[in-house]
Design an enzyme around this catalytic site. Structure first.
Site, PDB file in Angstrom:
ATOM      1  CD  GLN A 162      -2.996   0.588   2.138  1.00 25.26           C
ATOM      2  OE1 GLN A 162      -4.149  -0.036   2.076  1.00 25.26           O
ATOM      3  NE2 GLN A 162      -2.991   1.166   3.505  1.00 25.26           N
ATOM      4  CD  GLU A 204      -2.222   7.571   3.150  1.00 26.77           C
ATOM      5  OE1 GLU A 204      -0.849   7.503   3.336  1.00 26.77           O
ATOM      6  OE2 GLU A 204      -3.064   7.010   3.866  1.00 26.77           O
ATOM      7  CG  ASP A 241       1.058   0.104   5.359  1.00 23.77           C
ATOM      8  OD1 ASP A 241       1.056  -1.214   5.687  1.00 23.77           O
ATOM      9  OD2 ASP A 241       0.076   0.805   5.509  1.00 23.77           O
ATOM     10  CG  ASP A 315      -2.286   0.259  10.889  1.00 21.55           C
ATOM     11  OD1 ASP A 315      -2.997   0.563  11.703  1.00 21.55           O
ATOM     12  OD2 ASP A 315      -2.526   0.727   9.671  1.00 21.55           O
ATOM     13  CE  LYS A 340      -3.378   4.014  10.554  1.00 23.77           C
ATOM     14  NZ  LYS A 340      -3.767   3.042   9.623  1.00 23.77           N
ATOM     15  NE  ARG A 369      -6.775   5.211   9.521  1.00 25.12           N
ATOM     16  CZ  ARG A 369      -7.577   4.193   9.970  1.00 25.12           C
ATOM     17  NH1 ARG A 369      -7.947   4.299  11.141  1.00 25.12           N
ATOM     18  NH2 ARG A 369      -7.918   3.029   9.522  1.00 25.12           N
ATOM     19  CB  SER A 370      -6.136   7.119   3.439  1.00 29.37           C
ATOM     20  OG  SER A 370      -7.357   6.423   3.751  1.00 29.37           O
ATOM     21  CE  LYS A 391       1.825   5.165   7.438  1.00 28.13           C
ATOM     22  NZ  LYS A 391       1.292   3.809   7.025  1.00 28.13           N
TER      23      LYS A 391
END
Length: 429
Positions: A162, A204, A241, A315, A340, A369-370, A391
């Site tokens: 990803q 992102e 990731d 994650d 997160k 998050r995206s 991140k």
């Protein structure tokens, strides 16, 4: 410092989907405002993001129910409480919800209030949010993990993994690290353009070109690092990731889901062999979700095999939850946790997970998050907890830059006390 008013509303995130924003107003008139992010690839054990499900409105993604829960259920319960009692407020909301996954009120409702309360309290005390959350021992600026090539669920590129990230570990400050990252990002744009590949950006802010596979993505990044005048493995490291849960089925890591006919089907042992091969051949020092969230045995083997020379970030495996993290610590799975806030749904629980990780020698990576907003709270959380890593996307899209720019301000404010985080990170074997 008593809470006088709480207002929830529906706003749009960086993907044009509805999300929750909350204002908390104190008796003094001071206000805190927070908005809630949303993920594209989600762990199955994450706290529940409450969506309306009305297909005639935002394709079912509306958050009016969550907003109503803020305004009609949570607000009456919290009005009159002290904004300085973060733990008491968060626990009151958890009790009000009463479910393990926050399914009744919605993690998006609870988190919006939780973060807005913290901001109101910091504003009331007239101190920065990172100082309010973390106290006086907060001075570590995080190494950014910049997602510059998107694959998997974050793009239409035929790559199973990803995210491909750069980590400017050789920088002497966050400001320099950000510059290095930006220079590599722009160099990568030229590398891709010269090959006639798309330079459109994904959710992102990273590129999502039609590359030939994982190795092609890694080689493109190496070329960009060199073109920007930096040395791979010294100035800049690479992180990945894999988001392996997205293509794990019946004990098999099935790359064909994203890569079509040329994709391989790998057993857990073959997946571990493949990841080891990649870290041997490329300057990769961090792998997130290298194994599926349900493959605990695979995680244990991967950690035994390469955990002494690579950060292995859980994650989907841990979902910022102390129960899953405790299981991982006990079994010897991973050596790092991705943090997160909306996976767990309150500031208090987020800080509990970070504290447990650090206590057991795990590193932490504070993450976006995206689906994001202009809210930069995670930048403050990264510094507040001396996380040392963040991140928050690539070097484009203002929803990502909001976090980087906030970190620049924090570093400037800390002055000589600021330490660039990577020096603090010791990967646990």
């Amino acid at each position: 410092m008593k809470i006088e008013k709480i207002t929830g509303r529906e706003i749009l995130d960086s993907r044009g989907n509805p999300t929750v924003e909350v204002d908390v107003v104190l008796e003094s008139g001071i206000m805190g405002r927070a908005s809630v992010p949303s993920g594209a690839s989600t762990g199955e054990h994450e706290a529940l993001e409450l969506r309306d499900g009305d297909k005639h409105r935002y394709g079912g993604k509306g958050v009016q129910k969550a907003v109503e829960n803020v305004n009609k259920v949570i607000a009456p319960h919290l009005i009159g409480m002290s904004a300085l009692d973060q733990i008491g407020i968060d626990h009151a909301m958890l009790a009000l919800d009463g479910t393990k996954t926050k399914a009744k009120l919605g993690a998006n409702a609870i988190l919006g209030v939780s973060l807005a309360v913290a901001k109101a309290a910091a504003n009331y005390l007239d101190i920065p949010l990172y100082r309010y959350i973390g106290g006086t021992n907060t001075y570590v600026l995080p190494v950014p993990m910049m997602n510059i090539i998107n694959g998997g669920s974050h793009s239409d590129a035929p790559i199973a993994f990803q995210e491909f990230m750069i980590r400017p570990v050789g920088a002497s400050s966050f400001k320099e690290g950000l510059r290095m990252g930006a220079e590599v990002f722009h160099a990568l744009k030229k590398v891709l353009k010269d090959r006639g590949l798309s330079t459109a950006v994904g959710d992102e802010g990273g590129f999502a070109p039609n590359l030939e596979g994982t190795e092609d993505a890694l080689n493109s990044i190496l070329a960009a690092i060199k073109a920007a005048g930096y040395e791979p493995g010294k100035d800049v490291m690479i992180g990945m990731d894999c988001a392996s849960s997205e293509f794990y089925h019946d004990g098999i890591y099935d790359y064909t889901k994203f890569e079509g006919e040329k994709g391989k089907k790998r057993t857990a042992d073959e997946q571990i062999d493949y990841l080891e091969k990649l870290i041997n051949e490329y300057p990769i020092d961090s792998i997130e979700d290298g194994m599926s969230e349900n493959d605990w045995e695979g995680w244990k083997k991967l950690t035994q095999r390469i955990g002494d020379r690579c950060q292995l970030v859980g994650d989907d495996l841990f979902v910022t939850n102390v129960d899953f993290l405790a299981k991982g610590i006990e079994k010897g799975c991973a050596n790092s946790i991705l943090i997160k806030v909306n996976q767990i749904g309150s500031l208090t629980e987020t800080l509990n997970a970070i504290e447990m990780a650090h206590r057991h020698g795990y590193t932490t990576v504070t993450s976006h998050r995206s689906g994001e907003t202009e809210d930069a709270t995670i930048a403050d959380i990264a510094v507040a907890t001396n996380s040392g890593q963040i991140k928050t996307g690539s070097l484009s899209r203002s929803d990502r830059m909001a976090k980087y720019n906030q970190l620049l301000r924090i570093e400037e404010e800390l002055g000589d006390r600021a330490v660039y985080g990577y020096k603090r990170i010791v990967v646990k074997g």
